[in-house]
Design a protein around this motif. Sequence first.
Motif, PDB file in Angstrom:
ATOM      1  N   ILE B 320       0.933  -1.369  -0.084  1.00 42.76           N
ATOM      2  CA  ILE B 320      -0.034  -0.158   0.146  1.00 42.76           C
ATOM      3  C   ILE B 320       0.898   1.455  -0.096  1.00 42.76           C
ATOM      4  O   ILE B 320       0.549   2.205  -0.573  1.00 42.76           O
ATOM      5  N   ARG B 321       1.903   1.325   0.879  1.00 45.94           N
ATOM      6  CA  ARG B 321       2.643   2.490   1.057  1.00 45.94           C
ATOM      7  C   ARG B 321       3.348   2.619  -0.152  1.00 45.94           C
ATOM      8  O   ARG B 321       3.633   3.707  -0.954  1.00 45.94           O
ATOM      9  N   LEU B 322       3.902   1.489  -0.771  1.00 41.98           N
ATOM     10  CA  LEU B 322       4.657   1.811  -2.235  1.00 41.98           C
ATOM     11  C   LEU B 322       3.616   2.109  -3.293  1.00 41.98           C
ATOM     12  O   LEU B 322       4.139   3.094  -3.924  1.00 41.98           O
ATOM     13  N   ALA B 323       2.456   1.700  -3.353  1.00 37.93           N
ATOM     14  CA  ALA B 323       1.491   2.151  -4.322  1.00 37.93           C
ATOM     15  C   ALA B 323       1.185   3.591  -4.325  1.00 37.93           C
ATOM     16  O   ALA B 323       1.004   4.199  -5.170  1.00 37.93           O
ATOM     17  N   VAL B 324       1.022   4.231  -3.117  1.00 34.79           N
ATOM     18  CA  VAL B 324       0.798   5.662  -2.868  1.00 34.79           C
ATOM     19  C   VAL B 324       1.888   6.676  -2.981  1.00 34.79           C
ATOM     20  O   VAL B 324       2.002   7.791  -2.831  1.00 34.79           O
ATOM     21  N   GLY B 325       3.292   5.778  -3.298  1.00 39.96           N
ATOM     22  CA  GLY B 325       4.453   6.668  -3.667  1.00 39.96           C
ATOM     23  C   GLY B 325       5.535   6.494  -2.647  1.00 39.96           C
ATOM     24  O   GLY B 325       6.536   7.562  -2.820  1.00 39.96           O
ATOM     25  N   ALA B 326       5.702   5.672  -1.673  1.00 43.49           N
ATOM     26  CA  ALA B 326       6.767   5.473  -0.973  1.00 43.49           C
ATOM     27  C   ALA B 326       7.940   5.046  -1.738  1.00 43.49           C
ATOM     28  O   ALA B 326       7.789   4.251  -2.399  1.00 43.49           O
ATOM     29  N   ARG B 327       9.227   5.700  -1.481  1.00 41.34           N
ATOM     30  CA  ARG B 327      10.327   5.125  -2.166  1.00 41.34           C
ATOM     31  C   ARG B 327      10.869   4.270  -1.336  1.00 41.34           C
ATOM     32  O   ARG B 327      10.644   4.000  -0.286  1.00 41.34           O
ATOM     33  N   GLN B 328      12.014   3.340  -2.004  1.00 43.25           N
ATOM     34  CA  GLN B 328      12.526   2.236  -1.386  1.00 43.25           C
ATOM     35  C   GLN B 328      13.215   2.850   0.031  1.00 43.25           C
ATOM     36  O   GLN B 328      13.184   2.098   0.852  1.00 43.25           O
ATOM     37  N   ASP B 330      12.080   5.192   2.023  1.00 43.52           N
ATOM     38  CA  ASP B 330      11.159   5.530   3.008  1.00 43.52           C
ATOM     39  C   ASP B 330      10.850   4.132   3.683  1.00 43.52           C
ATOM     40  O   ASP B 330      10.515   4.233   4.856  1.00 43.52           O
TER      41      ASP B 330
END
Lengths: 242, 410
Positions: B320-328, B330
Amino acid sequence: MASPLIRVEDLGRDYRLGDVNVTALTGVSLEIQAGDFVSVMGPSGSGKSTFMNLIGCLDRATTGRYWLNGEDVTRLSPDQLAGLRNRHLGFVFQNFNLLPRATALENVELPMLYAGVPPAERHRRAREQLERVGLGERMAHYPRQLSGGQQQRVAVARALVNRPPMILADEPTGALDTRTSQELMALFQALNDSGITLVLVTHEHDIARYGKRILTFRDGRRVADQPVADRILAGTEPAAAP
Amino acid sequence: MNTLDTLHSALGSLRANKLRSALTALGIIIGVAAVITMLAVGEGARERVSEQLKSLGSNLMLVLPGTITSSGVRLGSGSRNTLTQNDAAAIQEEVAGVLAAAPALRGSGQLVAGNLNWASQIYGITPEYMIARDWRILRGRGLDENDLRTAAKVALVGQTVADMLYGGSDPTGQTLRVKHVPFTIVGLLASKGQSFGGQDLDDVVLIPISTARGRILGQAQGRLQTVGQISVKMRDGADMQQAEEQVSALLRQRHRIQPGQDSDFFIRNLSEVVEAEQAASRTLSGLLAAVASVSLLVGGIGIMNIMLVSVTERTREIGIRLAVGARQRDILIQFLAEAVILSLFGALAGIALGVGGAHLLGHLADWNIIVQPLSIGLSVFFAAGIGIFFGWYPARKAARMSPMDALRYE
């Protein structure tokens, strides 16, 4: 005409399952203009979800190229793709995909957290979007305290909060009853009317007809691309009566 | 994601699994507590040994006359009278850090008091000898410059001599015949017990060196004023090695010894014994700390284990976090922060437990306990290091997930 929001050329995706190469998608070329409302249809395994993941920058194509808003994203790094997802795309999933330990407000704030928005503005914008989807009263609730329809509205608010030009919805009504589904589709149509491009994956023809255009996939190929002749407009559904 | 958000998020995740977080931290708590307790015990032991050695004369060196080589036969230390009272005075004046340089003549002889007699060690001394050898007067007085100048027939006796000749009654004021010469006992020495070699240090009689030089120890050598030994006591903290070199250089110069020639004297000191003892206790502390570190390591592995479980459990959250734009980065920092917070929390609790435990142990077992601030600082530093080291792999695993696979994970 301006460059299309989405342009794909000969897009394909293979998976390796042990020794076997499975082709999930092959040879897809198409364009989606800004402001369109596209429904993607097809049976399970037809490649529609793979297509969705590719244009959502959640997955990488094995062949072909993809331009998002004129930018070739095929060769971007994982972090660059994360930035694109953050600023240009909003996601709505079948199973909502909210963080269970975060309140509705915190869930909506999440994309702004990674966009570096200061806390005060994060709160303000998250509130604004929750009010927009009709959940102004339930901001402090946790997902488990909300109904399916309400959870999906939180997800929509989260998708909208960084003001992306496009929202991708993967079977968003799959876990909702008919009435709630219709309310959600009404919300999508309203968002589309306000200028947001929508791509909706569904296997229900009745849901697909809320869109303006239907792409049909089968066996990893796009087999049809037609405008919707008998479009359903929110508020005119025969079954909508209470 | 800024620092505050990261912290907030990490604390939230740890709070969500309170028992698990506490149990994971327990590994670090026990490890840190063990390290701190063991270092405190080790340091306490080291200081106690060091104090005991100091009382035995750790900063004392002994200068002894050289040997006669006669037709290739070396007769051993003391066979030549090369040291003089002037050498002692020169050491006192010219070597930095000298507390007292005390010349002494040494011999043995028969003592007679009333109808009892006893053979003992007889030392001809100057007042400095009392300082150099840590002799304290239990009763009566010590020797002074006046006794020395007049070659007075006065004597100080050790506890053993007093016991043997006076049966434990106060010997001061009594007459003692030393090699048939009558002396007046002016002082009784405080007991020193045994030496390292088991020699009875209290079996002595101390008389003025000038008196001894005449008849008692039979070394009337005219104006040379030779002495049997010079005890050199250095001030606390003086570098014994350096002092020894300076004394040696000074005496070689005074005795006109050419470079390359052997010295006509020997220098002995106890610092090698002290160093050996301190090395032994350092080894002991090191060993204790090493054993304790193993538990810290085990605690770190516990953190890694739990973080791996946590990453797997939270695959969907990562998606979910990656989908909404978290970078590696983060995601990496989020999980690293959790590991580091766990280990730092463990370190703080471990410090409290370790300091408390060390004092309790010291109280119960009556051990000397010294908790060094350095060991506390080191524990925090190591705990943070363990958090990063053992949290790295799980955090990297989380950060490298494909968003699509993570979202699909059931």
